[in-house]
Design an enzyme around this catalytic site. Sequence first.
Site, PDB file in Angstrom:
ATOM      1  CB  VAL A 153      -0.476   0.464   1.456  1.00  0.00           C
ATOM      2  CG1 VAL A 153      -1.069   1.941   1.428  1.00  0.00           C
ATOM      3  CG2 VAL A 153      -1.609  -1.154   1.032  1.00  0.00           C
ATOM      4  CG  ASP A 162       9.141   0.071   6.150  1.00  0.00           C
ATOM      5  OD1 ASP A 162       7.601  -0.619   5.606  1.00  0.00           O
ATOM      6  OD2 ASP A 162       9.548  -1.524   6.514  1.00  0.00           O
ATOM      7  NE  ARG A 214       8.875  -2.623   0.259  1.00  0.00           N
ATOM      8  CZ  ARG A 214       8.858  -3.326  -1.089  1.00  0.00           C
ATOM      9  NH1 ARG A 214       9.519  -3.632  -0.977  1.00  0.00           N
ATOM     10  NH2 ARG A 214       7.771  -2.361  -1.023  1.00  0.00           N
ATOM     11  CB  THR A 229      -4.698  -3.444  10.740  1.00  0.00           C
ATOM     12  OG1 THR A 229      -5.201  -3.356   9.491  1.00  0.00           O
ATOM     13  CG2 THR A 229      -4.437  -2.404  11.452  1.00  0.00           C
ATOM     14  CB  THR A 268      -8.189  -2.981   7.315  1.00  0.00           C
ATOM     15  OG1 THR A 268      -8.110  -2.304   5.809  1.00  0.00           O
ATOM     16  CG2 THR A 268      -9.929  -3.318   7.546  1.00  0.00           C
ATOM     17  CB  CYS A 275      -8.107  -7.265   2.197  1.00  0.00           C
ATOM     18  SG  CYS A 275      -6.944  -6.481   1.387  1.00  0.00           S
ATOM     19  NE  ARG A 279       0.575  -8.766   2.250  1.00  0.00           N
ATOM     20  CZ  ARG A 279      -0.524  -7.572   2.746  1.00  0.00           C
ATOM     21  NH1 ARG A 279       0.271  -6.847   3.063  1.00  0.00           N
ATOM     22  NH2 ARG A 279      -0.340  -7.535   1.165  1.00  0.00           N
TER      23      ARG A 279
END
Length: 423
Positions: A16, A34, A39, A87, A122, A262, A333
């Site tokens: 995102v 980050d 990364r 989240t 979220t 999600c 994920r």
Amino acid sequence: MNVAGVKIGVIGQGYVGLPLAVAFAEYFPTVGFDINQTRIAQLQANEDNTLEVSVEALIKAQIKGLTFSADVKDMADCNCYVVTVPTPVDNNNSPDLSPLKAATESLCQVLNKGDVVVYESTVYPGATENICGQLISELTGYELNKDFFLGYSPERINPGDKVHTLTNIIKVVSGSDQATAQFLQSLYDRIITAGTHLAPTIQVAEAAKAIENTQRDVNIAFMNELLMMFHKMNIDVLDVIDTAATKWNFLKFTPGLVGGHCIGIDPYYLIHQSQQSGHFPELIATARRINEDMPNYVTSRILKLMAMNKKHVVESKVLVLGLTFKENCPDLRNTRVADIVHELQQLHAHVDVHDAWADADDAVTHLNIELTPKPNTGEYDLVVLAVAHEQYINDQVRKYLKNDGLLVDLKGALPRSLVDERL
């Protein structure tokens, strides 16, 4: 408030945050932050292992002035912060807000009076103001809507989707007061070509995000129940769905495993807050239970197929093709394929897993699964097509089987004549 003089700090540089930082950098000074130093080093070298942003786009953005950093102090000059951290849920499927709180604590080190903090992660309705806003006030002594301002603009990134990308999906925007909401709408309007939708309150925006993916979860659970029902009747559910889809208002969902960041997570946030408010959402909870149990159902179908063909799972050689939660994407994920792999291993099968997209180190670190670099032909008693990566669809996957081996297609992606079982 106006967008002139805005400097943006994007906290979290994953699926995102990175596309967002790159888009904002076209118009505003932007820092991509980050805590993962590896990364950050990769992004500084124009490498994105999520494959969401091209090398060319990274180079262009950094020429424009986008900087990446793992040091929160490098955001000290920012006056608008966008939080895009994960989240997840905990082992009890309760919301885990620890990454969100940690990100909030970090930005409080550099937050100044008058700054705006936007959350894209979220959450359940009320969390942005009652959890994050309260935490900011406690750590800084600032008062909401006087010393700092909040916004919520839920992410709608679909990993691996090169059509529905950040800039051409309508963006929901909301603010802790009307002026902040209008400011954020102006800000996002600069980068979102599809336009923005101004929600009346932050809680409405939070709730809208939660139900977007909950709706999909419920629809997929319906298809999964149809799958189980029609299998008992010896009817191919995919044929049924294709036939029903000839009606103009039939919503064509397909059965299968529900993973990712999600759909398999967001409903738990809605369930949690609904229970806190005194209502138990039965349909949503039942849909979650059906989808959570799908790996067990799939494994039982596999075991029955082997038994009917006089193949014992113990000491069998199994090849699972695909580990990510969806096709043509490296995102691991919450992939439910891992559940099937581990269950077959517990039954003493020798399971090799190949994935043309996944990172091998991530598979070991996060899933305790070692990827097989190159499966051998003619070696396996069973091959399971678990993810419909384009490499497998264009491959003759039966070549990996022994002469009497079995091919199971979990995605309905292969010609029916090639497979011995499909969901």
